[in-house]
Motif scaffolding. Structure first.
Motif, mmCIF file in Angstrom:
data_model
loop_
_atom_site.group_PDB
_atom_site.id
_atom_site.type_symbol
_atom_site.label_atom_id
_atom_site.label_comp_id
_atom_site.label_asym_id
_atom_site.label_seq_id
_atom_site.Cartn_x
_atom_site.Cartn_y
_atom_site.Cartn_z
ATOM 1 N N SER A 82 11.841 0.519 -8.131
ATOM 2 C CA SER A 82 10.903 -0.572 -8.405
ATOM 3 C C SER A 82 10.596 -1.373 -7.139
ATOM 4 C CB SER A 82 11.488 -1.491 -9.479
ATOM 5 O OG SER A 82 10.647 -2.612 -9.694
ATOM 6 N N LYS A 83 11.620 -1.677 -6.356
ATOM 7 C CA LYS A 83 11.414 -2.469 -5.139
ATOM 8 C C LYS A 83 10.532 -1.734 -4.137
ATOM 9 C CE LYS A 83 15.691 -5.167 -5.371
ATOM 10 N NZ LYS A 83 17.028 -5.409 -4.764
ATOM 11 N N LEU A 84 10.743 -0.445 -3.982
ATOM 12 C CA LEU A 84 9.931 0.326 -3.051
ATOM 13 C C LEU A 84 8.475 0.390 -3.515
ATOM 14 C CD1 LEU A 84 12.351 3.278 -2.191
ATOM 15 C CD2 LEU A 84 11.667 1.405 -0.689
ATOM 16 N N GLU A 85 8.284 0.613 -4.796
ATOM 17 C CA GLU A 85 6.920 0.744 -5.303
ATOM 18 C C GLU A 85 6.158 -0.574 -5.298
ATOM 19 O OE1 GLU A 85 7.332 4.619 -8.275
ATOM 20 O OE2 GLU A 85 6.970 2.630 -9.139
ATOM 21 N N ASN A 86 6.867 -1.685 -5.349
ATOM 22 C CA ASN A 86 6.216 -2.992 -5.392
ATOM 23 C C ASN A 86 6.236 -3.707 -4.044
ATOM 24 O OD1 ASN A 86 5.427 -3.581 -8.340
ATOM 25 N ND2 ASN A 86 7.509 -2.775 -8.522
ATOM 26 N N GLY A 87 6.627 -2.978 -2.997
ATOM 27 C CA GLY A 87 6.581 -3.557 -1.664
ATOM 28 C C GLY A 87 7.608 -4.632 -1.422
ATOM 29 N N ARG A 88 8.711 -4.611 -2.153
ATOM 30 C CA ARG A 88 9.752 -5.624 -1.958
ATOM 31 C C ARG A 88 10.932 -5.081 -1.158
ATOM 32 N NH1 ARG A 88 12.015 -6.618 -6.551
ATOM 33 N NH2 ARG A 88 10.791 -5.310 -7.941
ATOM 34 N N GLN A 89 10.841 -3.824 -0.742
ATOM 35 C CA GLN A 89 11.848 -3.206 0.111
ATOM 36 C C GLN A 89 11.142 -2.181 0.981
ATOM 37 O OE1 GLN A 89 15.472 -1.943 -1.870
ATOM 38 N NE2 GLN A 89 15.814 -0.287 -0.414
ATOM 39 N N LEU A 136 2.670 9.237 -6.379
ATOM 40 C CA LEU A 136 3.374 10.517 -6.318
ATOM 41 C C LEU A 136 4.293 10.693 -7.513
ATOM 42 C CD1 LEU A 136 4.281 10.629 -2.504
ATOM 43 C CD2 LEU A 136 2.447 11.860 -3.668
ATOM 44 N N ARG A 137 4.962 9.614 -7.920
ATOM 45 C CA ARG A 137 5.847 9.695 -9.099
ATOM 46 C C ARG A 137 5.059 9.984 -10.357
ATOM 47 N NH1 ARG A 137 7.168 5.907 -12.869
ATOM 48 N NH2 ARG A 137 6.407 4.133 -11.644
ATOM 49 N N MET A 138 3.883 9.387 -10.475
ATOM 50 C CA MET A 138 3.074 9.543 -11.682
ATOM 51 C C MET A 138 2.366 10.894 -11.761
ATOM 52 S SD MET A 138 3.569 6.665 -13.286
ATOM 53 C CE MET A 138 2.224 6.440 -14.451
ATOM 54 N N VAL A 173 0.840 -1.205 0.000
ATOM 55 C CA VAL A 173 0.000 0.000 0.000
ATOM 56 C C VAL A 173 0.871 1.249 0.000
ATOM 57 C CG1 VAL A 173 -1.646 1.349 1.358
ATOM 58 C CG2 VAL A 173 -2.000 -1.101 1.062
ATOM 59 N N LEU A 174 1.929 1.237 0.816
ATOM 60 C CA LEU A 174 2.852 2.370 0.825
ATOM 61 C C LEU A 174 3.527 2.511 -0.534
ATOM 62 C CD1 LEU A 174 4.408 4.628 2.245
ATOM 63 C CD2 LEU A 174 6.002 2.890 3.116
ATOM 64 N N GLY A 175 3.911 1.379 -1.144
ATOM 65 C CA GLY A 175 4.528 1.418 -2.467
ATOM 66 C C GLY A 175 3.615 2.009 -3.519
ATOM 67 N N ALA A 176 2.323 1.661 -3.437
ATOM 68 C CA ALA A 176 1.356 2.199 -4.393
ATOM 69 C C ALA A 176 1.244 3.715 -4.254
ATOM 70 C CB ALA A 176 -0.002 1.545 -4.176
ATOM 71 N N TYR A 228 4.947 14.128 2.745
ATOM 72 C CA TYR A 228 5.873 13.410 3.624
ATOM 73 C C TYR A 228 5.215 12.953 4.927
ATOM 74 C CZ TYR A 228 9.621 12.596 6.967
ATOM 75 O OH TYR A 228 10.416 12.058 7.941
ATOM 76 N N GLY A 229 4.423 13.831 5.538
ATOM 77 C CA GLY A 229 3.790 13.488 6.810
ATOM 78 C C GLY A 229 2.921 12.248 6.701
ATOM 79 N N GLY A 230 2.144 12.171 5.628
ATOM 80 C CA GLY A 230 1.285 11.019 5.432
ATOM 81 C C GLY A 230 2.069 9.748 5.166
ATOM 82 N N LEU A 231 3.144 9.869 4.387
ATOM 83 C CA LEU A 231 3.999 8.710 4.115
ATOM 84 C C LEU A 231 4.632 8.190 5.407
ATOM 85 C CD1 LEU A 231 5.851 9.974 0.902
ATOM 86 C CD2 LEU A 231 4.010 8.273 0.999
#
Length: 286
Positions: free
Chosen positions: A47-54, A19-21, A11-14, A74-77
Motif C-alpha cells: 500500500s505504501k509503495l502504491e500510494n507514494g508513501r515509501q 502492474l498488480r491489476m 506516479v511510480l506508485g500508480a 523492470y527497465g521502465g520502473l
C-alpha cells in the motif's frame, strides 16, 4: 520533501498498482502480492509503495515486476526511480554502506569538473580540510546518522581529492562565512591547524578563496552550503538528504546566489587578515 519528488513517487506508485491489476494470471490483491513476494513483504508495504508513501529500491522494483508477471517492465520502473532519486538522495540510503562510497561518488563528479564553485556557511569546505578536521566532521556525521564506521577510508578519499588543487587545468572558487572559521566541530588545537592550512593556500593560482566577514553588509542571508560543478549541476546538503539540481533554472539561481554573496566577500590579504583574527581567537592559551 519537495512536491515534485512526492508527485514522482506517486506516479511510480500508480505504475506499480497498474502492474498488480493487470497480472497475466489475474489481478492480485495487495495481500496476495505480498504473499507471492515472500519474506519482508507485507500488505502495508504494498500500500505504501502504491500510494507514494515509501520509496522503492531497485530490488523492490525487480521483484514486483517479476511477481506481477511483467518482468519486461523492470527497465521502465528503474528509469522512473532514477529520474527522481537523482535529485533527492537520502543520507540514510547513501550511507547504508558507509561514508567512503559517498566520497567516491563526489570524487567521480569532481573528476568531470573544470570549475568547482563552493559556498559554505558553517564548516570549512572538504576541499580545504586537514585530515584531523575531516576526521572529526565525519565522525560527528556517522554518530548522527548511525551509519557504518569507515571514517578513516572516507578521510583518505576526501584528502586525496585535494590533489586537484595542484592541477593547472582546474579552478576552484571557494567562499565561506566567517562563522565557519570559529565553529568548534573539533578540538581547538585541530581548528588552529585547520586555519593555518587556510592561510597557506591563499595565493594558489588554482584557488580563489573568499571570506564573508561578520562585519560585511549582506544583500542575502548566508543560507545552506552548496557546490556548483561547472554549470552542469548544483549539490545542496540538507540534514535528511542531498539535493542534486541539474535543471538550468536552478543552476542559474545558485550562480546568482553565489554572485550576491560574493559582493560581501574579501580576498587575498584581506581574507588572510580575517582568518588570522579567527586563529588568534581560537588558539588555546597556555
Amino acid at each position: 520533501m519537495s512536491t515534485d519528488y512526492q508527485q514522482a513517487r506517486e506516479v511510480l506508485g500508480a505504475r506499480l498498482r497498474e502492474l498488480r491489476m493487470t497480472c497475466p494470471d489475474g489481478r492480485l490483491t495487495g495481500a496476495q502480492l505480498a504473499e507471492r513476494l515472500g519474506g519482508g513483504w507485507t500488505k502495508s508495504k504494498i500500500s505504501k509503495l502504491e500510494n507514494g508513501r515509501q520509496t522503492a529500491d531497485e530490488n523492490d522494483l525487480r521483484a514486483w515486476a517479476e511477481a506481477t508477471g511483467h518482468p519486461e517492465a523492470y527497465g521502465g520502473l528503474l528509469a522512473q526511480l532514477r529520474g527522481f532519486e537523482s535529485h533527492i538522495r537520502s543520507w540514510r540510503r547513501q550511507l547504508s554502506q558507509g561514508h567512503q562510497p559517498v566520497q567516491d561518488a563526489i570524487t567521480a563528479e569532481h573528476d568531470r569538473t573544470t570549475v568547482l564553485t563552493i559556498w559554505e556557511s558553517t564548516i570549512i569546505p572538504g576541499m580545504l580540510q586537514t585530515a584531523d578536521y575531516a576526521r572529526h566532521v565525519l565522525t560527528r556525521h556517522v554518530n548522527l546518522m548511525q551509519s557504518p564506521r569507515d571514517t578513516e577510508a572516507a578521510v583518505r578519499a576526501r584528502i586525496q581529492r585535494q590533489t586537484g588543487l595542484s592541477d593547472p587545468g582546474r579552478r576552484y572558487q571557494i567562499m565561506m562565512w566567517e562563522g565557519a572559521l570559529y565553529a568548534l566541530v573539533c578540538p581547538p588545537s585541530v581548528l588552529v591547524a585547520q586555519l593555518d592550512r587556510l592561510i597557506s593556500v591563499i595565493g594558489l593560482d588554482t584557488l580563489e578563496l573568499g571570506i564573508v566577514p561578520f562585519s560585511a553588509s549582506l544583500k542575502i542571508f548566508p543560507g545552506n552550503g552548496f557546490w556548483i560543478y561547472d554549470d552542469r549541476r548544483v549539490e545542496v546538503e540538507e540534514w535528511h538528504a542531498e539535493l542534486w539540481l541539474d535543471d538550468s533554472d536552478s543552476v542559474t539561481l545558485y550562480r546568482r546566489v553565489w554572485a550576491t554573496l560574493g559582493e560581501s566577500a574579501v580576498y587575498g590579504a584581506d581574507a588572510q587578515h580575517v582568518i588570522s583574527r579567527a586563529l588568534r581567537a581560537v588558539t588555546p592559551r597556555a
